[in-house]
Design a protein around this motif. Structure first.
Motif, PDB file in Angstrom:
ATOM      1  N   TYR A 307       0.809  -1.216   0.000  1.00  0.00           N
ATOM      2  CA  TYR A 307       0.000   0.000   0.000  1.00  0.00           C
ATOM      3  C   TYR A 307       0.843   1.267   0.000  1.00  0.00           C
ATOM      4  N   ASP A 310       2.915   2.683  -5.905  1.00  0.00           N
ATOM      5  CA  ASP A 310       1.940   3.109  -6.905  1.00  0.00           C
ATOM      6  C   ASP A 310       1.497   1.883  -7.710  1.00  0.00           C
ATOM      7  N   SER A 312      -2.011  -0.188  -9.349  1.00  0.00           N
ATOM      8  CA  SER A 312      -3.439  -0.249  -9.668  1.00  0.00           C
ATOM      9  C   SER A 312      -3.756  -1.663 -10.137  1.00  0.00           C
ATOM     10  N   ARG A 316      -8.129   0.063 -10.512  1.00  0.00           N
ATOM     11  CA  ARG A 316      -8.379   0.744  -9.246  1.00  0.00           C
ATOM     12  C   ARG A 316      -7.074   0.900  -8.471  1.00  0.00           C
ATOM     13  N   ARG A 317      -6.795   2.119  -8.048  1.00  0.00           N
ATOM     14  CA  ARG A 317      -5.564   2.410  -7.330  1.00  0.00           C
ATOM     15  C   ARG A 317      -5.569   1.710  -5.974  1.00  0.00           C
ATOM     16  N   ARG A 318      -4.484   1.022  -5.678  1.00  0.00           N
ATOM     17  CA  ARG A 318      -4.353   0.325  -4.397  1.00  0.00           C
ATOM     18  C   ARG A 318      -4.444   1.322  -3.245  1.00  0.00           C
ATOM     19  N   GLY A 319      -5.248   0.965  -2.237  1.00  0.00           N
ATOM     20  CA  GLY A 319      -5.378   1.805  -1.058  1.00  0.00           C
ATOM     21  C   GLY A 319      -6.494   2.817  -1.146  1.00  0.00           C
ATOM     22  N   THR A 320      -7.463   2.600  -2.046  1.00  0.00           N
ATOM     23  CA  THR A 320      -8.580   3.547  -2.176  1.00  0.00           C
ATOM     24  C   THR A 320      -9.864   2.986  -1.587  1.00  0.00           C
ATOM     25  N   GLY A 321      -9.720   2.121  -0.575  1.00  0.00           N
ATOM     26  CA  GLY A 321     -10.886   1.643   0.155  1.00  0.00           C
ATOM     27  C   GLY A 321     -11.301   0.224  -0.140  1.00  0.00           C
ATOM     28  N   GLU A 322     -10.601  -0.452  -1.064  1.00  0.00           N
ATOM     29  CA  GLU A 322     -10.969  -1.835  -1.375  1.00  0.00           C
ATOM     30  C   GLU A 322     -10.537  -2.759  -0.234  1.00  0.00           C
TER      31      GLU A 322
END
Length: 471
Positions: A307, A310, A312, A316-322
């Motif tokens: 996390y 950089d 994705s 989806r970008r890693r660390g955006t709530g998944e």
């Protein structure tokens, strides 16, 4: 000359497992290969020769009453730290604990004098904490530890070449030749005729838990004699997928920019850029310790620095709530690391495979009839029908690997990360799995990453490659 080991009992036993030995078997001094398919009884024979030769049920005669036997089988390569962790991130983060030893802590003779007796040059990794070692590096350490003290009369190595790159394999062969010149006999337990080394002079085949007749000759003669044990099976197939693909063909499955993994002064990966599009087939390679498994752990969010880079996944970008489960739901993943810590508890092979559809190990939810049926189809496809009701933990290492491959394949995920998938498989099973990977790749459009040290293992259609440099 008298043999170093003579198996006299018609039936040899080890903790509830029996081997049939129809005739007295005399194993000569020198280098002997014990060969057979996964589950043939090779490891059982090794344990009997090492520790079971004095049991009342086993009449095993040795050339000397005080014969020193050393056996290595690499089932728990991280037990060197006197502790066992479950996840890769726990193993890495435990480096914050000063009690985790370095390579030099475990090899007191790692100096110019002691190096002469070591099969590998370990100086480059002498200050490396053992929880940073790759599978191949840890095998080197275990072998060096076994040989840095008093040399044994007989050294038994169970699947010694698994996880070693080409250079390391050549180093090990050179060391074993040197040991032979010092009077050490070597027994190699292997499951592929290609692993019979040029310096082998005898071969003991095992088939269906039965010891065969000893064969002597040149290495090429031994390889030809062993080939009948690995006859091709019926044409491999992959059951029809049950989960439709959910991937946008124009969005990268994986996108990584300047990914770096460091712990203190130790760099495991540095500035890696990688873009994987749907349907692409990649070969990931590099020498032992180059960071291949670490790179894949970032994709699966199993690495502790997954996390902080950089990355994705599926756009989806890693660390955006998944959640971690959202990440894993669309990834099929197998690795030597995973197998070491899988366990399986009391689950049967069928349950282990079926629960791959839910990415679970324990019995958290009831399996549906459809899931059980699908698991059975994959078990059949991989030639494991006779093992479907066996408890996973009772299987041989190669059989466990095959079951975990079925678990990986069953959901036919849009991204499949196959980290040394042939690790521990016999020659017949390698061909079966290779054909199944071909089928999956051709029909599903999945992006597949295949990690190997050996180009001849790569299935068809893998046209892209990423090679990591030595570290």
């Amino acid at each position: 000359m008298n043999p170093i080991i003579t198996l006299e009992s018609p039936r040899l036993q080890w903790i509830g497992v029996s081997l049939s030995n129809p005739t007295t078997t005399a194993i000569p001094f020198g280098t002997t290969v014990v060969i057979g398919r996964n589950g043939a009884g090779k490891s059982t024979l090794g344990r009997i020769i090492e520790r079971g030769r004095n049991l009342a049920t086993n009449r095993v005669r040795t050339s000397a009453t005080d014969l020193k036997v050393t056996r290595l089988e690499f089932n728990d390569i991280h037990s060197l730290s006197e502790g066992k962790v479950t996840y890769m991130q726990q193993r890495f983060e435990s480096s914050m604990n000063d009690e985790v030893p370095t390579v030099s802590d475990l090899l007191p003779r790692l100096d110019s004098t002691g190096m002469a007796t070591m099969p590998f040059d370990m100086t480059a990794m002498s200050d490396k904490r053992i929880n940073y070692l790759s599978s191949g590096e840890t095998r080197k350490l275990l072998i060096c530890r076994a040989l840095c003290g008093q040399l044994p009369d007989l050294l038994i190595l169970d699947n010694p070449y698994i996880g070693l790159d080409t250079h390391s394999k050549a180093e090990l062969d050179g060391a074993l030749r040197h040991l032979a010149s010092q009077g050490v006999s070597v027994m190699l337990l292997v499951c592929d005729p290609a692993d019979i080394p040029d310096y082998a002079t005898a071969m003991l085949p095992l088939e269906n838990m039965t010891v065969g007749a000893l064969v002597t000759g040149t290495a090429s003669e031994l390889r030809r004699a062993a080939s009948h044990l690995f006859e091709p099976t019926a044409e491999a197939y992959a059951p029809q997928r049950i989960i439709p693909p959910t991937v946008n063909a124009n969005v990268p499955v994986v996108e990584m920019h300047a990914c770096t993994v460091r712990y203190g002064s130790r760099t495991l990966l540095e500035s890696v850029d990688w873009r994987i599009m749907p349907g692409e087939r990649w070969v990931l390679s590099g020498p032992n310790g180059s960071g291949k498994s670490t790179l894949l752990s970032l994709i699966c969010a199993d690495g502790p620095q997954a996390y902080s880079n950089d990355i994705s996944i599926f756009g989806r970008r890693r660390g955006t709530g998944e959640s971690i489960w959202e990440v894993k739901r669309r990834i099929g993943y197998i690795s030597p690391e995973m197998q070491l810590y899988f366990g399986g508890g009391s689950a049967t092979v069928r349950d282990v495979v079926a629960r791959g559809l839910n990415d679970t190990v324990g019995c958290y939810t009831r399996l549906s009839d459809e899931q059980i049926e699908t698991a059975g189809q994959w078990i059949d496809a991989l030639g494991m029908t006779h093992l479907s009701d066996r408890t996973f933990s009772t299987l041989s290492t190669g059989q466990q690997r095959l079951a975990l491959l079925a678990r990986t394949f069953i959901k036919e995920a849009p991204l499949m990360l196959l980290d040394e998938p042939f690790h521990g498989l016999d020659a017949t099973q390698k061909n079966t799995v290779r054909r199944i990977i071909d089928t999956i790749a051709a029909r599903s459009g999945a992006a597949i990453v295949f990690v190997t040290h050996f180009p001849e293992e790569v299935p068809e259609g893998f046209t892209r490659s990423l090679r990591l440099p030595s570290r």
